[in-house]
Motif scaffolding. Sequence first.
Motif, PDB file in Angstrom:
ATOM      1  N   SER A   1       0.820  -1.224   0.000  1.00  0.00           N
ATOM      2  CA  SER A   1       0.000   0.000   0.000  1.00  0.00           C
ATOM      3  C   SER A   1       0.848   1.267   0.000  1.00  0.00           C
ATOM      4  N   GLN A   2       2.088   1.151   0.469  1.00  0.00           N
ATOM      5  CA  GLN A   2       2.920   2.357   0.566  1.00  0.00           C
ATOM      6  C   GLN A   2       3.217   2.951  -0.808  1.00  0.00           C
ATOM      7  N   GLY A   3       3.135   2.127  -1.852  1.00  0.00           N
ATOM      8  CA  GLY A   3       3.343   2.631  -3.216  1.00  0.00           C
ATOM      9  C   GLY A   3       2.361   3.738  -3.547  1.00  0.00           C
ATOM     10  N   GLU A   4       1.102   3.532  -3.190  1.00  0.00           N
ATOM     11  CA  GLU A   4       0.055   4.531  -3.471  1.00  0.00           C
ATOM     12  C   GLU A   4       0.188   5.735  -2.532  1.00  0.00           C
ATOM     13  N   ILE A   5       0.597   5.470  -1.283  1.00  0.00           N
ATOM     14  CA  ILE A   5       0.748   6.588  -0.338  1.00  0.00           C
ATOM     15  C   ILE A   5       1.860   7.521  -0.848  1.00  0.00           C
ATOM     16  N   ILE A   6       2.950   6.917  -1.319  1.00  0.00           N
ATOM     17  CA  ILE A   6       4.066   7.737  -1.820  1.00  0.00           C
ATOM     18  C   ILE A   6       3.653   8.491  -3.091  1.00  0.00           C
ATOM     19  N   SER A   7       3.032   7.792  -4.026  1.00  0.00           N
ATOM     20  CA  SER A   7       2.725   8.450  -5.308  1.00  0.00           C
ATOM     21  C   SER A   7       1.780   9.635  -5.110  1.00  0.00           C
ATOM     22  N   THR A   8       0.759   9.453  -4.274  1.00  0.00           N
ATOM     23  CA  THR A   8      -0.195  10.565  -4.090  1.00  0.00           C
ATOM     24  C   THR A   8       0.451  11.719  -3.329  1.00  0.00           C
ATOM     25  N   THR A   9       1.364  11.399  -2.414  1.00  0.00           N
ATOM     26  CA  THR A   9       2.062  12.472  -1.688  1.00  0.00           C
ATOM     27  C   THR A   9       2.867  13.307  -2.682  1.00  0.00           C
ATOM     28  N   ILE A  10       3.578  12.623  -3.568  1.00  0.00           N
ATOM     29  CA  ILE A  10       4.417  13.345  -4.533  1.00  0.00           C
ATOM     30  C   ILE A  10       3.551  14.174  -5.493  1.00  0.00           C
ATOM     31  N   VAL A  11       2.519  13.548  -6.045  1.00  0.00           N
ATOM     32  CA  VAL A  11       1.696  14.264  -7.036  1.00  0.00           C
ATOM     33  C   VAL A  11       0.997  15.461  -6.386  1.00  0.00           C
ATOM     34  N   SER A  12       0.440  15.255  -5.194  1.00  0.00           N
ATOM     35  CA  SER A  12      -0.268  16.342  -4.515  1.00  0.00           C
ATOM     36  C   SER A  12       0.682  17.515  -4.237  1.00  0.00           C
ATOM     37  N   GLU A  13       1.878  17.195  -3.734  1.00  0.00           N
ATOM     38  CA  GLU A  13       2.855  18.265  -3.432  1.00  0.00           C
ATOM     39  C   GLU A  13       3.318  18.952  -4.713  1.00  0.00           C
ATOM     40  N   TYR A  14       3.496  18.165  -5.762  1.00  0.00           N
ATOM     41  CA  TYR A  14       3.944  18.765  -7.027  1.00  0.00           C
ATOM     42  C   TYR A  14       2.890  19.734  -7.570  1.00  0.00           C
ATOM     43  N   PHE A  15       1.631  19.344  -7.494  1.00  0.00           N
ATOM     44  CA  PHE A  15       0.561  20.223  -7.975  1.00  0.00           C
ATOM     45  C   PHE A  15       0.525  21.511  -7.144  1.00  0.00           C
ATOM     46  N   ASN A  16       0.654  21.377  -5.835  1.00  0.00           N
ATOM     47  CA  ASN A  16       0.704  22.580  -4.986  1.00  0.00           C
ATOM     48  C   ASN A  16       1.862  23.479  -5.396  1.00  0.00           C
ATOM     49  N   TYR A  17       2.988  22.847  -5.636  1.00  0.00           N
ATOM     50  CA  TYR A  17       4.224  23.539  -6.037  1.00  0.00           C
ATOM     51  C   TYR A  17       4.000  24.314  -7.337  1.00  0.00           C
ATOM     52  N   GLN A  18       3.146  23.754  -8.194  1.00  0.00           N
ATOM     53  CA  GLN A  18       2.825  24.411  -9.464  1.00  0.00           C
ATOM     54  C   GLN A  18       1.656  25.384  -9.318  1.00  0.00           C
ATOM     55  N   GLY A  19       1.184  25.565  -8.098  1.00  0.00           N
ATOM     56  CA  GLY A  19       0.088  26.505  -7.858  1.00  0.00           C
ATOM     57  C   GLY A  19      -1.290  25.891  -8.024  1.00  0.00           C
ATOM     58  N   LEU A  20      -1.349  24.593  -8.196  1.00  0.00           N
ATOM     59  CA  LEU A  20      -2.662  23.946  -8.326  1.00  0.00           C
ATOM     60  C   LEU A  20      -3.033  23.362  -6.958  1.00  0.00           C
ATOM     61  N   LYS A  21      -3.857  24.122  -6.241  1.00  0.00           N
ATOM     62  CA  LYS A  21      -4.190  23.734  -4.864  1.00  0.00           C
ATOM     63  C   LYS A  21      -5.081  22.499  -4.869  1.00  0.00           C
ATOM     64  N   ASN A  22      -4.812  21.610  -3.941  1.00  0.00           N
ATOM     65  CA  ASN A  22      -5.579  20.359  -3.895  1.00  0.00           C
ATOM     66  C   ASN A  22      -5.595  19.816  -2.483  1.00  0.00           C
ATOM     67  N   SER A  23      -6.523  18.904  -2.221  1.00  0.00           N
ATOM     68  CA  SER A  23      -6.570  18.267  -0.899  1.00  0.00           C
ATOM     69  C   SER A  23      -6.134  16.811  -1.029  1.00  0.00           C
ATOM     70  N   TRP A  24      -5.151  16.421  -0.237  1.00  0.00           N
ATOM     71  CA  TRP A  24      -4.689  15.038  -0.199  1.00  0.00           C
ATOM     72  C   TRP A  24      -5.594  14.280   0.775  1.00  0.00           C
ATOM     73  N   ILE A  25      -6.133  13.184   0.283  1.00  0.00           N
ATOM     74  CA  ILE A  25      -7.079  12.428   1.098  1.00  0.00           C
ATOM     75  C   ILE A  25      -6.554  11.024   1.329  1.00  0.00           C
ATOM     76  N   ASP A  26      -6.627  10.552   2.566  1.00  0.00           N
ATOM     77  CA  ASP A  26      -6.232   9.178   2.862  1.00  0.00           C
ATOM     78  C   ASP A  26      -7.450   8.284   2.609  1.00  0.00           C
ATOM     79  N   VAL A  27      -7.387   7.514   1.536  1.00  0.00           N
ATOM     80  CA  VAL A  27      -8.549   6.716   1.119  1.00  0.00           C
ATOM     81  C   VAL A  27      -8.976   5.724   2.205  1.00  0.00           C
ATOM     82  N   ARG A  28      -8.026   5.367   3.078  1.00  0.00           N
ATOM     83  CA  ARG A  28      -8.337   4.365   4.102  1.00  0.00           C
ATOM     84  C   ARG A  28      -9.337   4.879   5.135  1.00  0.00           C
ATOM     85  N   GLU A  29      -9.521   6.201   5.149  1.00  0.00           N
ATOM     86  CA  GLU A  29     -10.553   6.736   6.041  1.00  0.00           C
ATOM     87  C   GLU A  29     -11.929   6.698   5.390  1.00  0.00           C
TER      88      GLU A  29
END
Length: 419
Positions: A118-146
Motif C-alpha cells: 500500500s505504501q506505493g500509493e501513499i508515496i505516489s499521491t504524496t508526490i503528485v499532490s505536493e507537485y501540484f501545490n508547487y505548481q500553484g494547483l491547490k488540492n486536498s490530499w485524502i487518505d482513502v483508508r478513512e
Amino acid sequence: MKVFKFGGASVKDAESIKNVFNVLQQVGHDDVLLVISAMGKTTNALEAVIKNYINKSPGLQASIQEVKKYHNQILLDLFDDEGHAVFSAVNKIFNDLESFLKNNKSPNYNYVYDQVVSQGEIISTTIVSEYFNYQGLKNSWIDVREFIKTDNTYRDALVDWEQTQKRISKGIKKKNLNITQGFLGSDENNFTTTLGREGSDYTAAIFAYCLNAESVTIWKDVPGVLNADPRYFENAILLNQISYREAIELAFYGATVIHPKTLQPLQRKEIPLYVKSFINPLLPGTSVSKGADLEPQSSCYIVKKNQLLVSLSSLDFSFIMEENISEIFGLLHKYKMKVSLIQNTAISFSVCVDDKFGNFDELKSILSKKFKVTYNEDVSLYTIRHFTDTSVDAVAKNKEVLVKQISRETLQIVTTDLE
Ligand code: ADP
Ligand code: ASP
Ligand code: MG
C-alpha cells in the motif's frame, strides 16, 4: 463531481507526472476527485520487498533501496529545491515502512503484503499532490483508508458499502480538487487492505457510485478500449462506444484495460465511464454507457496468459454429479482460484483458472484424494467476442487447442503455443 483515475503508467516518471498536470490544465480540474496508483512498476517492486522479508533474504535492504532510489529520482526531477518538505515526507514513509518490517510479529503473509504494498500509493499521491501545490494547483490530499472500509480479506478485500457510503457522503468536499489513492481500503481495526491487483479503476468506481458522480474517466496509455490488446494483436482498432455489458464481458475475460469490478457500481447508477488517452486527452476515447445497441461491429480478442487448465475425473468411472461439482466449486472458492471457463462430461470436469494467489499445490493434494487430477500449466485462454470463422483461424494458428467452447457471441479456446 467527476472522478479521474491515473494508473501506474501515467505517473511512471517526472515527465509523466508533468503530463498529468497538463492533462488537468486541458480538461479542467474543478470539482474533480483524482484517484492515483503507485508509480510505474512500484507494486511489483514492493512485492519483491515482501518476498525478501518473508524469506529472510539478505537482498531485503537492496530491494527497499531500489524503491527509494526510484522515487527519489522522481522527486529530484520534479522539485528544484531539495529542502522542499516533500523530501522529508517521502522519507518518513520509508522510515515507517522499515520500522513496520522490523517490528512486525504477524505471520499472516497477506496482512503483511497489504501493509507494505500500500505504501506505493501513499508515496505516489504524496508526490503528485505536493507537485501540484508547487505548481500553484491547490488540492486536498485524502487518505482513502478513512473512506473505503472493507472486510479483512487482505489482498482481495470486500468493500463494506454501507460504511463507505456514509464516510464518503460526509467527508468528501465538492468544488475542490481532491487527490487520493487507488487500490486501498481499511478494515474495522483500521489496518490497511487492498482490493486486488490493478484495483485502482475499481476505487474510482466506488467513489463515483458514492458521490453520484457525473462520470468516471480512466486515463490510459492507449487511445481507449480497443478490440484487442495491442501488446499481443496487430492492427487493434478503437471501440468508440460500448455498453456496460460488453465492457464487463471484455474485462471479465481479461481485457486488462478496465478492472472487471469497475463496471458494476457504474452500471447500477448509469454513470458513464470514459477510457481516454493521457497522451491525447482531448480525443474522445471510448465511452461506456447504457444501451443494448452498442455492440461492437468487429470481433474482440482477449488473451489471458499463465492460466491453469485443471481436469478432474472420477477414480472409479462414476459420474461427476451435482454434489461433486458443488464440492469442487467450494474448494475453488476457498483457494481463491478465479475460474474463467468450465467444461464437463459424464466422468470428467475441466476448469481453466487463474491461480492468482499461488494456492494450486495445496488444492491439488486435497482434490487428489477424491479425483484423478491432471493439469496443464502456463496455458493461454483466448476469448473472441462476436467471432467469425476467420477470426478463430487467426487465433488458433500455430497453437495446440486443448479446449474449445462456443456460445452465441463468445468463442473460447485454451491453448499451448506450438512454436
Ligand atoms: P494503468 O496504467 O491504468 O494500470 P493498464 O496498464 O492496467 O493501465 O492498462 C492499459 C493497458 O491495457 C494497455 O497498455 C494495453 O496493453 C492493455 N489492454 C489490454 N486489453 C486492451 C484493450 N482491449 N484495449 C486497450 N488496451 C488493452
Ligand atoms: N498499484 C496497484 C497494482 O499495480 C493497483 C493499480 O495500479 O491499479 O496492482
Ligand atoms: Mg495498472
